[in-house]
Design a protein around this motif. Structure first.
Motif, PDB file in Angstrom:
ATOM      1  N   ILE A  28       9.568 -25.550  22.285  1.00 34.56           N
ATOM      2  CA  ILE A  28       9.955 -24.963  23.578  1.00 34.56           C
ATOM      3  C   ILE A  28      11.471 -24.733  23.640  1.00 34.56           C
ATOM      4  O   ILE A  28      11.943 -23.854  24.366  1.00 34.56           O
ATOM      5  N   ALA A  29      12.226 -25.506  22.854  1.00 34.02           N
ATOM      6  CA  ALA A  29      13.676 -25.260  22.767  1.00 34.02           C
ATOM      7  C   ALA A  29      13.940 -23.922  22.081  1.00 34.02           C
ATOM      8  O   ALA A  29      14.768 -23.125  22.534  1.00 34.02           O
ATOM      9  N   LEU A  30      13.193 -23.668  20.977  1.00 34.61           N
ATOM     10  CA  LEU A  30      13.338 -22.378  20.285  1.00 34.61           C
ATOM     11  C   LEU A  30      12.908 -21.231  21.203  1.00 34.61           C
ATOM     12  O   LEU A  30      13.571 -20.193  21.269  1.00 34.61           O
ATOM     13  N   ASP A  31      11.780 -21.431  21.905  1.00 31.54           N
ATOM     14  CA  ASP A  31      11.261 -20.379  22.794  1.00 31.54           C
ATOM     15  C   ASP A  31      12.278 -20.010  23.874  1.00 31.54           C
ATOM     16  O   ASP A  31      12.388 -18.848  24.265  1.00 31.54           O
ATOM     17  N   ASN A  32      12.986 -21.021  24.372  1.00 30.54           N
ATOM     18  CA  ASN A  32      13.914 -20.783  25.484  1.00 30.54           C
ATOM     19  C   ASN A  32      15.365 -20.598  25.031  1.00 30.54           C
ATOM     20  O   ASN A  32      16.262 -20.497  25.871  1.00 30.54           O
ATOM     21  N   LYS A  33      15.539 -20.581  23.682  1.00 26.30           N
ATOM     22  CA  LYS A  33      16.863 -20.324  23.097  1.00 26.30           C
ATOM     23  C   LYS A  33      17.939 -21.288  23.618  1.00 26.30           C
ATOM     24  O   LYS A  33      19.022 -20.890  24.046  1.00 26.30           O
ATOM     25  N   VAL A  34      17.576 -22.602  23.596  1.00 25.40           N
ATOM     26  CA  VAL A  34      18.569 -23.620  23.927  1.00 25.40           C
ATOM     27  C   VAL A  34      18.918 -24.395  22.661  1.00 25.40           C
ATOM     28  O   VAL A  34      18.142 -24.433  21.705  1.00 25.40           O
ATOM     29  N   THR A  35      20.084 -25.022  22.627  1.00 28.13           N
ATOM     30  CA  THR A  35      20.481 -25.879  21.510  1.00 28.13           C
ATOM     31  C   THR A  35      20.379 -27.325  21.975  1.00 28.13           C
ATOM     32  O   THR A  35      20.155 -27.609  23.157  1.00 28.13           O
ATOM     33  N   GLY A  36      20.580 -28.262  21.027  1.00 31.20           N
ATOM     34  CA  GLY A  36      20.556 -29.669  21.398  1.00 31.20           C
ATOM     35  C   GLY A  36      19.829 -30.527  20.392  1.00 31.20           C
ATOM     36  O   GLY A  36      19.707 -30.164  19.212  1.00 31.20           O
ATOM     37  N   THR A  37      19.299 -31.666  20.867  1.00 28.79           N
ATOM     38  CA  THR A  37      18.637 -32.626  19.975  1.00 28.79           C
ATOM     39  C   THR A  37      17.467 -33.295  20.698  1.00 28.79           C
ATOM     40  O   THR A  37      17.421 -33.343  21.929  1.00 28.79           O
ATOM     41  N   VAL A  38      16.557 -33.845  19.900  1.00 24.24           N
ATOM     42  CA  VAL A  38      15.483 -34.694  20.424  1.00 24.24           C
ATOM     43  C   VAL A  38      15.303 -35.853  19.458  1.00 24.24           C
ATOM     44  O   VAL A  38      15.378 -35.677  18.243  1.00 24.24           O
ATOM     45  N   SER A  39      15.093 -37.052  20.009  1.00 23.62           N
ATOM     46  CA  SER A  39      14.905 -38.218  19.130  1.00 23.62           C
ATOM     47  C   SER A  39      13.977 -39.231  19.786  1.00 23.62           C
ATOM     48  O   SER A  39      13.889 -39.321  21.012  1.00 23.62           O
ATOM     49  N   ASN A  40      13.258 -39.995  18.926  1.00 24.38           N
ATOM     50  CA  ASN A  40      12.446 -41.124  19.368  1.00 24.38           C
ATOM     51  C   ASN A  40      13.326 -42.362  19.437  1.00 24.38           C
ATOM     52  O   ASN A  40      14.048 -42.658  18.478  1.00 24.38           O
ATOM     53  N   THR A  41      13.261 -43.091  20.532  1.00 25.37           N
ATOM     54  CA  THR A  41      13.951 -44.380  20.609  1.00 25.37           C
ATOM     55  C   THR A  41      12.995 -45.380  21.245  1.00 25.37           C
ATOM     56  O   THR A  41      11.933 -45.005  21.758  1.00 25.37           O
ATOM     57  N   SER A  42      13.391 -46.649  21.237  1.00 24.73           N
ATOM     58  CA  SER A  42      12.561 -47.669  21.892  1.00 24.73           C
ATOM     59  C   SER A  42      12.504 -47.477  23.394  1.00 24.73           C
ATOM     60  O   SER A  42      11.631 -48.014  24.068  1.00 24.73           O
ATOM     61  N   ASP A  43      13.456 -46.705  23.950  1.00 27.25           N
ATOM     62  CA  ASP A  43      13.457 -46.446  25.392  1.00 27.25           C
ATOM     63  C   ASP A  43      12.659 -45.205  25.765  1.00 27.25           C
ATOM     64  O   ASP A  43      12.555 -44.866  26.941  1.00 27.25           O
ATOM     65  N   GLU A  48      18.496 -33.800  24.561  1.00 24.08           N
ATOM     66  CA  GLU A  48      19.689 -33.148  25.104  1.00 24.08           C
ATOM     67  C   GLU A  48      19.542 -31.659  24.851  1.00 24.08           C
ATOM     68  O   GLU A  48      19.260 -31.247  23.724  1.00 24.08           O
ATOM     69  N   VAL A  49      19.717 -30.842  25.916  1.00 22.88           N
ATOM     70  CA  VAL A  49      19.588 -29.390  25.776  1.00 22.88           C
ATOM     71  C   VAL A  49      20.792 -28.707  26.408  1.00 22.88           C
ATOM     72  O   VAL A  49      21.323 -29.169  27.422  1.00 22.88           O
ATOM     73  N   GLN A  50      21.191 -27.601  25.774  1.00 14.23           N
ATOM     74  CA  GLN A  50      22.348 -26.849  26.256  1.00 14.23           C
ATOM     75  C   GLN A  50      22.022 -25.362  26.262  1.00 14.23           C
ATOM     76  O   GLN A  50      21.431 -24.848  25.315  1.00 14.23           O
ATOM     77  N   GLY A  51      22.401 -24.704  27.350  1.00 13.65           N
ATOM     78  CA  GLY A  51      22.168 -23.272  27.469  1.00 13.65           C
ATOM     79  C   GLY A  51      22.570 -22.792  28.843  1.00 13.65           C
ATOM     80  O   GLY A  51      23.102 -23.557  29.663  1.00 13.65           O
ATOM     81  N   ASP A  52      22.285 -21.511  29.122  1.00 16.23           N
ATOM     82  CA  ASP A  52      22.616 -21.010  30.455  1.00 16.23           C
ATOM     83  C   ASP A  52      21.543 -21.433  31.463  1.00 16.23           C
ATOM     84  O   ASP A  52      20.518 -22.012  31.099  1.00 16.23           O
ATOM     85  N   GLU A  53      21.777 -21.141  32.739  1.00 11.93           N
ATOM     86  CA  GLU A  53      20.880 -21.592  33.819  1.00 11.93           C
ATOM     87  C   GLU A  53      19.439 -21.173  33.580  1.00 11.93           C
ATOM     88  O   GLU A  53      18.506 -21.948  33.732  1.00 11.93           O
ATOM     89  N   LYS A  54      19.252 -19.902  33.202  1.00 14.20           N
ATOM     90  CA  LYS A  54      17.901 -19.369  33.023  1.00 14.20           C
ATOM     91  C   LYS A  54      17.183 -20.067  31.871  1.00 14.20           C
ATOM     92  O   LYS A  54      16.005 -20.438  31.972  1.00 14.20           O
ATOM     93  N   ALA A  55      17.903 -20.279  30.763  1.00  9.59           N
ATOM     94  CA  ALA A  55      17.307 -20.932  29.588  1.00  9.59           C
ATOM     95  C   ALA A  55      16.924 -22.374  29.909  1.00  9.59           C
ATOM     96  O   ALA A  55      15.833 -22.850  29.549  1.00  9.59           O
TER      97      ALA A  55
END
Length: 778
Positions: A28-43, A48-55
């Motif tokens: 869905i990040a690729l579909d919406n053309k946003v950058t950032g990261t995703v990770s599994n943690t114990s929490d 984290e995603v970055q892009g314009d308002e619409k994205a």
């Protein structure tokens, strides 16, 4: 990124590991053309995603709207972050694990349609591979060592991925991305066939074919499954009859119905009348055993489910099952239906490992179908039924497919352990507002079950990363669980709290429904240690789960148990005891049990007269047993609840009138006169009324009596919320008609929906009580 870029952080908790959540976020990040990261943690999952308002708005919408099929989100927090200059792409980061785990472990999931297609395609490299899976299906809980859920922390750690599987595993756009059990016949586990000497005969598809042939020839096979071993044999016709009789003899399990697995839903429909709701349950990803009404013309072996018109059916839920049925259907005559019962001797836990199975099941099975993917957590099949008039499902046993899914509580509180009861044991650990009730463990009556109990008591707090601050147990001083609680409290230096059995039933159903305040609770079951030292089992309680005040306000009349524990196994003793107490010491016509127990029956008055080993009980379950025995339906019990099940099955459903069930006030308590109800059944028997008529009038009279008992206490107390619990609520008749009768009288009824009403719910009630006790005493 342009200067208009904004950055957001999401923290998602729930069932979000091992379910394809990170690749979903990546897509869905690729579909919406946003950058950032995703990770599994114990929490939980950090995004984290970055892009314009619409994205960012598009991403936020998809994050809620397009969840993977197995994902369950329990909380989602978001915050704004400073934007990161120069970020060009969206990436998946490696998992990180630390204390303070907030992630839910996924339960095991039935094989998905995509994987079934792979296995059915001769050109696919996973054609007939019995361990095919992806992020949408396959083993989870049963192969987990610890969290975060990564391959190195599962029983797949010892199977290095081949290049092709590794490519799938590392491709975020592949449905096997980070599917921890991912494998193929080049790099993964395999099956093999052996006689009970343990020597390998063959492996792979040939092993499954040989097993199918052995089953079609009438043999019994021990088949290693997802959470343990099944004992498997034919279920249909004369061949099935012979195989089941052999299995019952070897397993020492005589009357208790056995479950079957049907090849597909069409086969299931051929042997049972399946409603729309029952079909939905059979086809869910959890694949429980569903109790369905057997078709009159189904050629099911008579010894499969003696004395009941219901049959427990499940559908294949592993690739191995699907392949086995493919070849069994080719080899066998008749419908492809197989008995699938727990791989154990009666009363022992299900067998787990290959060596353990070859040793413990050696005398039970003729052949073994083994594999080398270790099962780390033993889990039985779940058992569910649909209540006909409401279409709601009710658990009889909660295990595979559902454990360790939490019950969500009304508020957060410190962690507590509820150690559970002696029979149908489960245990429960809480974490914040989540209560993790273990899979069904069984009856704590031997060291094997106790060892299984200790395994889970050690495993659950480890993967939940909780430190218990109190432990709650039953009041019975001799229960194994009571001793365990005392030792646990001493070892961990935490308070140890006792809670009466039936109060725990009611605290459980209230917690399950997030109810806080005062309620009347009707707990109807077989046996529970009362706080007055007598045996309880038909109890009306006032419960305030906020102040933790509870007291008995009503009960069933006392009936005797001549011989104590023996009377539970030989309920004719209870019937004769009630008659003797009522002054009926000699039969005016031959009692039904005298044919088999004449000598013992002659001795019984001495026990009653001198009050030797004849405790009194207010148990509803024992009343059912007494009526069943008096009518000649069931004089001796081979499994818990048998007499009541057979009595219910004997009802003539055309009968609409009922016996009277008087209610009177005895001191502070309302009392349901169960003795008067029993004596009316006896009078009906003397007059020659049919067994079906008496059974029906008893059920209807009891329901009216219970409703009147509750109504009188409700009027007296001004409380109109009624919580129902206890094993008697598993009766099709009582479980359906009693809530209806209470609702008809204007009362608000609360019932179990996530746990069984039987003693499998007790640990939750104990834990709920302990949490509130800590909050009050902090």
């Amino acid at each position: 990124m342009t200067h208009h870029a904004r950055r957001k952080r999401y923290i998602i908790t729930g069932q979000v590991q091992g379910v394809g959540f990170r690749p979903f976020v990546y897509r869905i990040a690729l579909d919406n053309k946003v950058t950032g990261t995703v990770s599994n943690t114990s929490d939980g999952v950090f995004i984290e995603v970055q892009g314009d308002e619409k994205a960012l708005a598009g991403f936020a919408f998809d994050l809620v709207d397009k969840l993977p099929p197995l994902a369950e989100v329990t909380s989602k927090t978001e915050e704004d972050l400073p934007s990161v200059d120069g970020e060009k792409e969206f990436t998946i980061l490696a998992s990180e694990g630390r204390k303070g785990n907030r992630v839910l472990i996924s339960a095991d999931v039935a094989t998905c349609d995509d994987c079934l297609r792979d296995m059915s395609d001769p050109d696919n490299r996973r054609f007939e591979y019995p361990f095919t899976n992806c992020t949408n299906c396959g083993p989870r809980y049963t192969i987990t060592k610890s969290i975060p859920y990564d391959r190195a922390k599962t029983s797949m750690a010892c199977f290095p991925l081949c290049p092709q599987c590794k490519t799938e595993y590392e491709d975020p756009l592949d449905r096997r991305f980070h599917a921890q059990p991912n494998a193929c016949d080049v790099c993964g586990p395999y099956v093999w066939f052996t006689k009970n000497d343990g020597i390998e005969v063959c492996r792979g598809t040939e092993a499954i074919v040989d097993t199918a042939e052995a089953l079609a020839a009438g043999n019994i096979a021990a088949v290693k499954g997802l959470g343990g071993f099944h004992l498997v044999c034919m279920a249909m016709g004369n061949e099935g009859q012979r195989a089941i009789e052999t299995l019952r003899t070897r397993k020492n399990r005589w009357g208790k119905p056995l479950a079957v697995m049907a090849r597909d839903i069409e086969t299931a429909r051929a042997i049972a009348e399946i409603s729309e709701e029952e079909e939905k349950l059979l086809l869910t990803k959890e694949r429980p055993i569903v109790l369905c009404k057997q078709r009159g013309n189904a050629n099911i072996a008579e010894s499969l489910n003696p004395g009941t018109q219901y049959v427990g059916i499940m559908l294949p839920y592993t690739p191995l099952h699907h392949i086995l049925f493919k070849y069994f259907a080719q080899k066998a005559n008749g419908l492809p239906v197989l008995v699938m019962t727990s791989g154990n001797m009666s009363s022992e836990p299900i067998a787990l490992g290959n060596r353990e199975a070859l040793k413990r099941l050696h005398g039970l099975a003729d052949v073994f179908l083994l594999h080398n993917r270790d099962i780390l957590v033993r889990v039985d099949d779940s058992v569910v039924r649909v209540q006909k008039d409401t279409d709601k499902s009710q658990f009889f046993r909660r295990a595979r497919g559902f454990a360790p899914r939490p019950v969500f509580m009304a508020e957060k509180a410190p962690s507590v352990l509820g150690v559970g009861p002696e029979l149908k044991n489960t245990l429960c650990f809480t974490r914040d507002n989540e209560a993790f009730v273990s899979q069904h463990i069984g009856d704590m009556q031997n060291l094997e079950v106790y060892s299984f109990y200790e395994e889970i008591a050690e495993f659950l707090p480890e993967i939940l990363e909780v430190e218990v601050e109190a432990v709650v147990h039953d009041l019975h001083p001799d229960y194994m669980t009571t001793r365990f609680a005392r030792e646990y409290g001493k070892k961990h230096d935490v308070p140890v709290i006792g809670l009466q059995h039936h109060a725990a039933h009611i605290y459980s159903v209230l917690a399950e429904n997030k109810f806080e305040g005062t309620a009347l609770g009707l707990a109807l079951d077989g046996t529970g240690y009362g706080d007055d030292g007598t045996i309880w089992g038909g109890e009306l309680l006032y419960v305030d789960n906020a102040s933790l005040e509870h007291r008995r306000v009503g009960r069933f009349a006392h009936i005797p148990l001549p011989g104590g524990e023996t009377a539970i196994h030989e309920p004719w003793r209870i019937a004769q005891g009630i008659l003797w107490n009522a002054g009926i010491t000699e039969p005016s016509q031959e009692w039904t049990w005298l044919t088999s127990f004449k000598q013992q029956a002659q001795f019984l008055p001495q026990l009653l007269e001198r009050n030797i080993n004849t405790p009194l009980t207010s148990s509803c379950g024992r009343l059912f047993d007494a009526v069943s025995a008096m009518l000649g339906i069931c004089h001796t019990v081979t499994y818990e609840g048998e007499a009541a099940i057979l009595l219910e099955d004997a009802q003539d459903m055309h009968v609409t009138d009922s016996y009277d069930c008087p209610i009177r006030k005895e001191g502070e308590l309302w009392e349901l006169d169960s003795v008067a109800l029993f004596l009316q059944c006896y009078e009906g028997w003397l007059k020659g009324e049919s067994v079906g008529t008496i059974a029906r009038k008893f059920h209807l009279g009891l329901i009216q009596g219970c409703a009147e008992l509750v109504m009188l206490a409700a009027q007296e107390s001004g409380i109109d919320t009624i919580a129902l619990s206890g094993g008697v609520m598993q009766s099709f008749t009582v479980g359906t008609n009693l809530p209806e009768e209470l609702s008809r009288r204007g009362l608000s009824v609360i019932q179990h929906t996530q746990l069984p009403p039987n003693d499998g719910c007790i640990s939750l009630g104990q834990a709920a009580y302990g949490r509130q006790w800590l909050l009050k005493n902090s």
